[in-house]
Design an enzyme around this catalytic site. Sequence first.
Site, PDB file in Angstrom:
ATOM      1  N   GLY A   9       0.776  -1.283  -0.026  1.00 27.28           N
ATOM      2  CA  GLY A   9      -0.184  -0.007   0.019  1.00 27.28           C
ATOM      3  C   GLY A   9       0.899   1.376   0.123  1.00 27.28           C
ATOM      4  O   GLY A   9       0.573   2.250   0.606  1.00 27.28           O
ATOM      5  N   ALA A  10       1.860   1.409  -0.943  1.00 24.89           N
ATOM      6  CA  ALA A  10       2.630   2.377  -0.676  1.00 24.89           C
ATOM      7  C   ALA A  10       2.266   3.448  -1.954  1.00 24.89           C
ATOM      8  O   ALA A  10       3.192   4.328  -2.316  1.00 24.89           O
ATOM      9  CB  ALA A  10       4.101   1.885  -1.288  1.00 24.89           C
ATOM     10  N   GLY A  13      -0.888   7.872   1.105  1.00 22.78           N
ATOM     11  CA  GLY A  13      -0.912   8.425   2.510  1.00 22.78           C
ATOM     12  C   GLY A  13       0.377   7.652   3.464  1.00 22.78           C
ATOM     13  O   GLY A  13       1.655   8.174   2.913  1.00 22.78           O
ATOM     14  N   GLY A  15       1.947   4.767   3.743  1.00 25.83           N
ATOM     15  CA  GLY A  15       2.674   4.142   2.875  1.00 25.83           C
ATOM     16  C   GLY A  15       3.855   4.742   2.042  1.00 25.83           C
ATOM     17  O   GLY A  15       4.764   4.285   1.726  1.00 25.83           O
ATOM     18  N   TYR A 187     -12.951  -3.194  10.076  1.00 24.94           N
ATOM     19  CA  TYR A 187     -11.830  -2.583  10.230  1.00 24.94           C
ATOM     20  C   TYR A 187     -10.959  -2.735  11.681  1.00 24.94           C
ATOM     21  O   TYR A 187      -9.588  -2.960  11.671  1.00 24.94           O
ATOM     22  CB  TYR A 187     -12.023  -0.991   9.967  1.00 24.94           C
ATOM     23  CG  TYR A 187     -10.598  -0.188   9.949  1.00 24.94           C
ATOM     24  CD1 TYR A 187      -9.630  -0.391   9.150  1.00 24.94           C
ATOM     25  CD2 TYR A 187     -10.169   0.592  11.044  1.00 24.94           C
ATOM     26  CE1 TYR A 187      -8.389   0.403   9.073  1.00 24.94           C
ATOM     27  CE2 TYR A 187      -9.202   1.227  11.241  1.00 24.94           C
ATOM     28  CZ  TYR A 187      -8.399   1.006  10.212  1.00 24.94           C
ATOM     29  OH  TYR A 187      -7.024   1.817  10.149  1.00 24.94           O
TER      30      TYR A 187
HETATM   31  P1  NDP Z   1      -4.616   5.350   2.475  1.00 24.00           P
HETATM   32  O1  NDP Z   1      -5.811   4.595   2.117  1.00 24.00           O
HETATM   33  O2  NDP Z   1      -3.885   6.570   2.364  1.00 24.00           O
HETATM   34  O3  NDP Z   1      -3.615   4.139   1.918  1.00 24.00           O
HETATM   35  C1  NDP Z   1      -4.013   2.720   2.050  1.00 24.00           C
HETATM   36  C2  NDP Z   1      -2.935   1.990   1.068  1.00 24.00           C
HETATM   37  O4  NDP Z   1      -3.291   0.594   0.859  1.00 24.00           O
HETATM   38  C3  NDP Z   1      -3.141   2.556  -0.315  1.00 24.00           C
HETATM   39  O5  NDP Z   1      -1.860   2.482  -1.057  1.00 24.00           O
HETATM   40  C4  NDP Z   1      -4.016   1.634  -1.033  1.00 24.00           C
HETATM   41  O6  NDP Z   1      -3.942   1.410  -2.420  1.00 24.00           O
HETATM   42  C5  NDP Z   1      -3.425   0.122  -0.307  1.00 24.00           C
HETATM   43  N1  NDP Z   1      -4.624  -0.723  -0.414  1.00 24.00           N
HETATM   44  C6  NDP Z   1      -5.827  -0.955  -0.007  1.00 24.00           C
HETATM   45  N2  NDP Z   1      -6.413  -2.036  -0.515  1.00 24.00           N
HETATM   46  C7  NDP Z   1      -5.503  -2.746  -0.946  1.00 24.00           C
HETATM   47  C8  NDP Z   1      -5.395  -4.045  -1.918  1.00 24.00           C
HETATM   48  N3  NDP Z   1      -6.446  -4.924  -1.777  1.00 24.00           N
HETATM   49  N4  NDP Z   1      -4.177  -4.440  -2.182  1.00 24.00           N
HETATM   50  C9  NDP Z   1      -2.982  -3.776  -2.194  1.00 24.00           C
HETATM   51  N5  NDP Z   1      -3.104  -2.622  -1.494  1.00 24.00           N
HETATM   52  C10 NDP Z   1      -4.209  -2.169  -1.141  1.00 24.00           C
HETATM   53  O7  NDP Z   1      -4.567   4.783   4.042  1.00 24.00           O
HETATM   54  P2  NDP Z   1      -3.300   5.156   5.258  1.00 24.00           P
HETATM   55  O8  NDP Z   1      -2.151   5.764   4.676  1.00 24.00           O
HETATM   56  O9  NDP Z   1      -4.086   6.210   6.125  1.00 24.00           O
HETATM   57  O10 NDP Z   1      -3.242   3.901   6.157  1.00 24.00           O
HETATM   58  C11 NDP Z   1      -2.055   3.015   6.036  1.00 24.00           C
HETATM   59  C12 NDP Z   1      -2.075   2.420   7.097  1.00 24.00           C
HETATM   60  O11 NDP Z   1      -1.933   3.163   8.382  1.00 24.00           O
HETATM   61  C13 NDP Z   1      -3.069   1.383   7.449  1.00 24.00           C
HETATM   62  O12 NDP Z   1      -2.641   0.288   7.794  1.00 24.00           O
HETATM   63  C14 NDP Z   1      -4.004   1.840   8.644  1.00 24.00           C
HETATM   64  O13 NDP Z   1      -4.612   1.000   9.291  1.00 24.00           O
HETATM   65  C15 NDP Z   1      -2.857   2.803   9.365  1.00 24.00           C
HETATM   66  N6  NDP Z   1      -3.216   3.646  10.127  1.00 24.00           N
HETATM   67  C16 NDP Z   1      -3.655   4.914   9.678  1.00 24.00           C
HETATM   68  C17 NDP Z   1      -4.023   5.728  10.624  1.00 24.00           C
HETATM   69  C18 NDP Z   1      -4.631   7.257   9.987  1.00 24.00           C
HETATM   70  O14 NDP Z   1      -5.031   8.176  10.834  1.00 24.00           O
HETATM   71  N7  NDP Z   1      -4.695   7.571   8.661  1.00 24.00           N
HETATM   72  C19 NDP Z   1      -3.968   5.908  11.957  1.00 24.00           C
HETATM   73  C20 NDP Z   1      -3.319   4.659  12.387  1.00 24.00           C
HETATM   74  C21 NDP Z   1      -3.115   3.513  11.521  1.00 24.00           C
HETATM   75  P3  NDP Z   1      -4.796   2.392  -3.418  1.00 24.00           P
HETATM   76  O15 NDP Z   1      -3.865   3.718  -3.661  1.00 24.00           O
HETATM   77  O16 NDP Z   1      -4.848   1.571  -4.907  1.00 24.00           O
HETATM   78  O17 NDP Z   1      -5.992   2.758  -2.772  1.00 24.00           O
END
Ligand code: NDP
Length: 316
Positions: A9-10, A13, A15, A187
């Site tokens: 998920g890079a 956000g 990643g 979730y």
């Molecule tokens: P984003 O939605 O910005 O990023 C999520 C990433 O996961 C995207 O790159 C997305 O891809 C990818 N993804 C989703 N589904 C799949 C799949 N089926 N296969 C491959 N990749 C996938 O979320 P965040 O950056 O906020 O979250 C990242 C992590 O941080 C998560 O684990 C979240 O639980 C954790 N987190 C976030 C917080 C927050 O406040 N935001 C707080 C605490 C933890 P695509 O770009 O294609 O959609």
Amino acid sequence: PKSTVIITGASSGVGLQAAKALALSGWYVIMACRDLEKTRRVAKEVGMPSGSYMIIHIDLASLESVRQFVRDFRAIGRSLDALVCNAAIYMPLLKEPLRSPEGYELTVATNHLGHFLLCNLMLEDLKKSSASPPKLVILGTVTHNPDELGGKIPPRPDLGDLKGFAEGFKEPYTMIDGKKFEPVKAYKDSKVCNILTMRELHRRYHESTGIVFNSLYPGCVATTALFRNHYPLFQKLFPLFQKHITGGFVSEELSGQRVAQVVTDPAFAQSGVYWSWGNRQKKNGNAFVQKVSSQARDDENAERLWELSEQLVGLK
Ligand code: NDP
């Protein structure tokens, strides 16, 4: 040669910013993403140096895709020094569950089962690393923990007796506890699974392999696309609320730097722990090891979840 890290998920956000921070600190980054076109574009947009990364397809919702990813990674012949399990979906407004190709509820399939399989397969690769130590990092969140302020808002995560998993997790089952579908809870449940997986990996493999397993809560990154499936008004107000009222707001860039720090900084060499910078952001605040929720520190839960997950992903 450069050390290599895989980040799932890079393309968005936390990643994406972690990928950037690691690339800039001299690591070779494998961006494991489902949308190659988008990943190519955003990697350029944030200024990742060419030659510092490679994009490989993965759809974590699909177990076959996870296996294919591992084959594709091995084919490039690089060592693996760190794996960051970051990808996640959050779909708070769903009325009916979506299903993965295998028929599992999509949130838990993506956030937990896909990563569970990936971690298990990639242990072999991490074991061969000459890094001291190799690392496996799984993103956690405060909302996994109802004992903390940020985790008190209902619904609370609850894996119950894991009936939904024990029954095979396909129709009519949608939740791990076997109860009624609740997408926000799905979730949170999946993030409890992430921490239990990290702790069970530690218990099973830390001593024998030297791999460091840990999790982190990067802070509330209220601007990421994670909230894209929420009401538009929520998306507007949530960052303001976190910035001005709770003080929990963390920028995407800082959250990515925190992930990179957990991967590279020798101060984060402890295995089996969950790192946090606290929910109120203090200037120059240091990370500390935070206690996880009672469900997430339950060893019996961890072992049972592990065994059922092994069956669901086809490892047993
Ligand atoms: P984003 O939605 O910005 O990023 C999520 C990433 O996961 C995207 O790159 C997305 O891809 C990818 N993804 C989703 N589904 C799949 C799949 N089926 N296969 C491959 N990749 C996938 O979320 P965040 O950056 O906020 O979250 C990242 C992590 O941080 C998560 O684990 C979240 O639980 C954790 N987190 C976030 C917080 C927050 O406040 N935001 C707080 C605490 C933890 P695509 O770009 O294609 O959609």
